[in-house]
Write a protein that holds these residues in place. Structure first.
Motif, PDB file in Angstrom:
ATOM      1  N   ALA A 156      69.881 107.848  31.358  1.00 26.59           N
ATOM      2  CA  ALA A 156      70.174 107.842  32.802  1.00 26.59           C
ATOM      3  C   ALA A 156      70.385 106.363  33.241  1.00 26.59           C
ATOM      4  O   ALA A 156      69.725 105.483  33.106  1.00 26.59           O
ATOM      5  N   CYS A 224      75.512 104.314  30.199  1.00 27.50           N
ATOM      6  CA  CYS A 224      74.502 105.201  30.800  1.00 27.50           C
ATOM      7  C   CYS A 224      75.166 106.355  31.549  1.00 27.50           C
ATOM      8  O   CYS A 224      76.187 106.275  31.938  1.00 27.50           O
ATOM      9  N   ASN A 225      74.279 107.241  31.705  1.00 28.39           N
ATOM     10  CA  ASN A 225      74.875 108.485  32.686  1.00 28.39           C
ATOM     11  C   ASN A 225      74.743 108.311  34.066  1.00 28.39           C
ATOM     12  O   ASN A 225      73.673 107.960  34.683  1.00 28.39           O
ATOM     13  N   THR A 226      75.476 108.677  34.956  1.00 27.04           N
ATOM     14  CA  THR A 226      75.680 108.807  36.407  1.00 27.04           C
ATOM     15  C   THR A 226      75.535 110.119  36.799  1.00 27.04           C
ATOM     16  O   THR A 226      75.640 110.407  38.151  1.00 27.04           O
ATOM     17  N   ASN A 228      73.827 114.223  35.975  1.00 29.65           N
ATOM     18  CA  ASN A 228      72.474 114.831  35.329  1.00 29.65           C
ATOM     19  C   ASN A 228      72.790 115.608  34.291  1.00 29.65           C
ATOM     20  O   ASN A 228      71.805 115.988  33.601  1.00 29.65           O
TER      21      ASN A 228
END
Length: 365
Positions: A156, A224-226, A228
């Motif tokens: 994340a 990275c993830n923005t 969830n």
């Protein structure tokens, strides 16, 4: 194309302000544009009508709703539609603010490009689209709203606080000083790139967020993830979309003959497995026949009958969207017999016709 061997920078296609112009051959660029033109000629422009965490904070309808209304899909595995739309943006001179703001074809194709640019992984997009995107962003403004797709194999991102830009400024400085656009292996490059990604995806107006395109290629492994969790980008988030519509009610997007103020007809069609097709109104005529057969013109029948309600949505969507010359005369004449009983249905604008002039702008108050 093979006759052209000299080189140019591609910076004129890229967003302004990039510190290092990437060199490429005009052969590659021009052949890409030739290919775009060929692809664009084989795909029709989407119908012109008119969340998740916002990839540029676009304060308009969700891209899922835009896709449903325009009869196209967001598909990171097949970018031919997005590439064709980008080609039409070029050939229709949509990079000009005076053109894009008034051209419905530009607006429709811009939605397609925005949805794929903001949702798909940077390395999934053709480089020419990634580089040239911001040329049209300035002219065409904010498109629809969608989050970057979730990737379970990456971590994340940090949380961006949009009204505090000091971390963003520091991250850009660290990326520049570390020459991370060349090599992004160090922990300094990785951590600061992830800060920049978080701000880029969450904070549209933060200064410097577009610098990310200088580092996306070298820092691909640092993504990275923005969001969830994985989500379906083609879902029409009705509640969110109409909260926005209530706050930002635009006459151009709501050119309704009957001022229908409920969910979009595109979403209703997608949810119930039918399509709005002005070239084939057989389904609308069948739905109209069902309204007649089930006595749906009675105010005591229509609101309480699921069949009446469902068929009324089909009839109203075609009546309000299609030209009157495209509709069977019996449907055009009989429509208002059911309007009083069945009430206001879904919401859709009249289809754009390039052969007509623009209507005058009404003053609703």
């Amino acid at each position: 194309c093979s006759a052209l061997g000299h080189t140019h920078t591609r910076s004129y296609l890229a967003p302004t302000g990039l510190r290092e112009s990437t060199m490429c051959t005009s052969t590659r660029l021009l052949c890409s544009l030739c290919a775009l033109a060929a692809i664009a000629s084989t795909f029709a422009s989407p119908h012109m009508d008119g969340t998740s965490a916002g990839e540029h904070g676009h304060g308009h309808e969700s891209c899922g709703c835009a896709a449903a209304e325009g009869n196209w899909t967001i598909d990171c595995g097949d970018l031919s539609g997005a590439l064709a739309a980008y080609g039409r943006l070029i050939t229709n001179s949509c990079g000009s603010a005076s053109v894009c703001g008034s051209n419905a074809h530009c607006s429709a194709d811009w939605m397609v490009v925005v949805a794929h640019h903001d949702h798909c992984a940077p390395d999934a997009l053709p480089e020419i689209v990634e580089d040239g995107y911001h040329t049209f962003e300035t002219a065409c403004g904010e498109g629809c709203e969608i989050g970057r797709q979730f990737n379970p194999s990456i971590t994340a991102c940090s949380t961006a606080v949009c009204n505090t830009t000091a971390p963003l400024t520091a991250a850009i400085t660290a990326l520049d000083n570390g020459r991370c656009s060349t090599t992004c292996d160090s922990s300094t490059c990785v951590s600061n790139y992830q800060v920049l990604r978080a701000y880029h995806d969450a904070c549209e107006d933060a200064p410097g967020v577009d610098e990310i395109h200088e580092f996306e290629s070298s820092c691909a492994a640092a993504e990275c993830n923005t969001v969830n969790a994985a989500f379906n980008p083609n879902t029409c988030d009705e509640e969110h979309d109409h909260d926005d519509a209530a706050a930002d009610h635009d006459d151009a997007d709501h050119d309704h003959d009957h001022d229908h103020d409920h969910e979009s007809c595109g979403c209703v069609a997608a949810e119930n497995g039918w399509t709005i097709n002005c070239a084939d109104t057989a389904a609308a005529l069948t739905a109209y026949g069902s309204l007649v057969a089930h006595n749906c013109m009675s105010a005591t029948v229509c609101p309480s009958s699921p069949s009446c309600v469902a068929n009324w949505q089909i009839v109203a969507a075609h009546h309000d969207h299609c030209s009157s010359s495209d509709l069977p005369e019996i449907l055009e004449i009989g429509f208002h017999d059911f309007e009083a009983a069945c009430g206001e249905p879904c919401e859709i604008g009249r289809q754009f016709s390039p052969s007509l002039t623009a209507c005058p702008t009404p003053t609703c108050n």
